[in-house]
Design a protein around this motif. Structure first.
Motif, short mmCIF file in Angstrom:
data_model
loop_
_atom_site.label_atom_id
_atom_site.label_comp_id
_atom_site.label_asym_id
_atom_site.label_seq_id
_atom_site.Cartn_x
_atom_site.Cartn_y
_atom_site.Cartn_z
N THR A 70 -102.32 3.97 -9.08
CA THR A 70 -101.65 5.26 -8.93
C THR A 70 -101.97 6.10 -10.14
O THR A 70 -101.77 5.68 -11.29
CB THR A 70 -100.13 5.09 -8.79
OG1 THR A 70 -99.84 4.32 -7.62
CG2 THR A 70 -99.44 6.44 -8.69
N LEU A 71 -102.46 7.30 -9.89
CA LEU A 71 -102.92 8.20 -10.94
C LEU A 71 -102.03 9.43 -10.99
O LEU A 71 -101.93 10.16 -10.00
CB LEU A 71 -104.37 8.60 -10.66
CG LEU A 71 -105.18 9.24 -11.78
CD1 LEU A 71 -105.36 8.28 -12.93
CD2 LEU A 71 -106.54 9.67 -11.23
N GLU A 141 -99.66 -2.17 -14.86
CA GLU A 141 -101.04 -1.97 -15.32
C GLU A 141 -101.86 -1.10 -14.36
O GLU A 141 -102.94 -0.63 -14.73
CB GLU A 141 -101.73 -3.31 -15.52
CG GLU A 141 -102.07 -4.08 -14.25
CD GLU A 141 -100.88 -4.79 -13.61
OE1 GLU A 141 -101.07 -5.43 -12.56
OE2 GLU A 141 -99.77 -4.72 -14.18
N ARG A 142 -101.33 -0.85 -13.17
CA ARG A 142 -102.05 -0.03 -12.18
C ARG A 142 -101.57 1.42 -12.16
O ARG A 142 -102.01 2.20 -11.31
CB ARG A 142 -101.93 -0.65 -10.79
CG ARG A 142 -102.40 -2.12 -10.73
CD ARG A 142 -102.84 -2.52 -9.36
NE ARG A 142 -104.15 -1.93 -9.04
CZ ARG A 142 -104.93 -2.39 -8.06
NH1 ARG A 142 -104.56 -3.43 -7.33
NH2 ARG A 142 -106.09 -1.81 -7.81
N TYR A 143 -100.70 1.76 -13.07
CA TYR A 143 -100.20 3.14 -13.19
C TYR A 143 -100.89 3.81 -14.37
O TYR A 143 -100.88 3.30 -15.48
CB TYR A 143 -98.68 3.12 -13.39
CG TYR A 143 -98.08 4.44 -13.81
CD1 TYR A 143 -98.23 5.58 -13.03
CD2 TYR A 143 -97.37 4.54 -15.00
CE1 TYR A 143 -97.67 6.79 -13.43
CE2 TYR A 143 -96.80 5.74 -15.40
CZ TYR A 143 -96.95 6.86 -14.61
OH TYR A 143 -96.41 8.05 -15.01
N HIS A 144 -101.52 4.98 -14.11
CA HIS A 144 -102.30 5.66 -15.13
C HIS A 144 -101.94 7.15 -15.18
O HIS A 144 -101.56 7.74 -14.16
CB HIS A 144 -103.81 5.53 -14.85
CG HIS A 144 -104.24 4.13 -14.52
ND1 HIS A 144 -104.45 3.16 -15.47
CD2 HIS A 144 -104.49 3.54 -13.31
CE1 HIS A 144 -104.83 2.04 -14.89
NE2 HIS A 144 -104.86 2.23 -13.58
N VAL A 145 -102.09 7.74 -16.35
CA VAL A 145 -101.85 9.17 -16.55
C VAL A 145 -103.15 9.80 -17.03
O VAL A 145 -103.77 9.30 -17.98
CB VAL A 145 -100.73 9.42 -17.57
CG1 VAL A 145 -100.50 10.92 -17.76
CG2 VAL A 145 -99.44 8.73 -17.14
N ARG A 146 -103.59 10.89 -16.34
CA ARG A 146 -104.84 11.54 -16.70
C ARG A 146 -104.64 13.06 -16.76
O ARG A 146 -103.88 13.63 -15.99
CB ARG A 146 -105.93 11.24 -15.67
CG ARG A 146 -106.35 9.78 -15.61
CD ARG A 146 -107.18 9.36 -16.80
NE ARG A 146 -107.66 7.99 -16.65
CZ ARG A 146 -106.97 6.91 -17.01
NH1 ARG A 146 -105.77 7.05 -17.56
NH2 ARG A 146 -107.48 5.71 -16.83
N ASP A 159 -107.45 6.21 -4.70
CA ASP A 159 -106.19 5.89 -5.38
C ASP A 159 -105.02 6.63 -4.75
O ASP A 159 -105.19 7.58 -3.99
CB ASP A 159 -106.27 6.29 -6.87
CG ASP A 159 -107.35 5.54 -7.62
OD1 ASP A 159 -107.76 4.45 -7.14
OD2 ASP A 159 -107.78 6.03 -8.67
N ASN A 160 -103.82 6.19 -5.08
CA ASN A 160 -102.65 7.04 -4.89
C ASN A 160 -102.65 8.03 -6.05
O ASN A 160 -102.91 7.65 -7.20
CB ASN A 160 -101.37 6.22 -4.92
CG ASN A 160 -101.08 5.53 -3.60
OD1 ASN A 160 -101.82 5.67 -2.63
ND2 ASN A 160 -100.00 4.77 -3.55
#
Length: 302
Positions: A70-71, A141-146, A159-160
């Motif tokens: 998830t992004l 670990e699958r949650y990211h911020v961009r 991705d979500n």
């Protein structure tokens, strides 16, 4: 003459403390009854809020699953400043190619240089990043911020994704524009926004104008829950005409009580959650709070 009856011996006289105990007994019963009533009210409140909490958890479990990344795409406020300075609109194709415009004047050259250095974002997106981090318990670990400039088109295919901001601050909204009934459009000349309603329902307006000069301090926010570009995941989009509007959208999403009726409408017969849109009006109060009103809802048919 008849003798007087003998006096009772002192041992059988009623004790002096008996009357005070009897007098205090009703007070203890009243306190016990009050405690029972408060317990019942608390139990009913918890039982009533449980479905709302479950609906909210189900929604965020879809957005933050264990089997998919998830992004969270935070807005590009440097882009907002650049477009506002030059009264330009940067389309998604140019944004992807990192071509925000040409330096055809000294002012444009300066703004372009500043744009490259201004990797700014909104505080509301920082708030959302923190709140979603708390909810990403299935696979943190699958949650990211961009940052909006750092994502790629392929991210929206596999991705979500959660896109924060409006198209002015995150051109990635353009990927999903044709799927929306409501739109928040920016007027590059006036610097104002216009909320468009393609198919007004009963009681709705075809357009909701927004101006920074509105004395009522009224703003708007849009939330959309769509499929990702490949159709195998989800994309959540939210943004407002002001930072208060974006805050209102976040508050709506994070509040189980406001999400529960929406989830009830969007839930399909198989238990899945269908695509939806929500248009909000928000009015900033003198005490700093925000009055949030639901203006329109759209649920995509199965």
């Amino acid at each position: 003459s008849a003798e007087a009856p003998p006096l009772l011996p002192p041992a059988v006289q009623p004790p002096a403390i008996a009357a005070p105990l009897a007098a205090r007994a009703p007070r203890w019963w009243w306190l016990a009854g009050l405690a029972a009533l408060l317990g019942l009210i608390l139990w009913l409140a918890l039982r009533t809020s449980a479905p709302a909490l479950d609906a909210s958890k189900k929604f965020w479990a879809l957005m933050l699953p264990a089997d998919r990344d998830t992004l969270l795409v935070i807005p590009d406020n440097g882009l907002v400043m650049y477009q506002g300075d030059l009264h330009r609109v940067v389309p998604l194709s140019d944004y992807i190619a990192n071509r925000p415009g040409v330096a055809d004047t000294p002012a444009a050259a300066l703004s372009l240089a500043q744009y490259g250095a201004r990797r700014y974002t909104a505080m509301s997106s920082v708030t959302l990043a923190a709140e979603m981090g708390k909810l990403a318990t299935a696979a943190p670990e699958r949650y990211h911020v961009r940052f909006a400039r750092d994502v790629q088109l392929t991210d929206f295919k596999h991705d979500n994704t959660v896109i924060v901001g409006v198209e002015q601050s995150s051109p990635w909204w353009a990927l999903f524009r044709n799927q929306f009934n409501f739109h928040i459009d920016w007027d590059k000349d006036a610097g104002d926004f216009l909320v468009l309603n393609d198919h007004p329902a009963s009681g709705e307006q075809a357009a909701y104008p927004f101006s920074w000069r509105d004395p009522n301090r009224r703003g708007y926010a849009l939330i959309g829950f769509k499929r990702n570009l490949s159709g195998n995941g989800h994309t959540l989009l939210l943004g407002g005409t002001t930072s208060a509007g974006t805050d209102a959208a976040i508050e709506f999403l994070m509040n189980p009580a406001s999400m529960a009726p929406l989830m009830k409408q969007a839930q399909r017969s198989d238990g899945s959650i269908g695509e939806f849109e929500v248009l909000l009006q928000c009015v900033l109060q003198a005490n700093g709070s925000t009055d949030i009103q639901l203006l329109g809802v759209r649920i995509k048919p199965p």
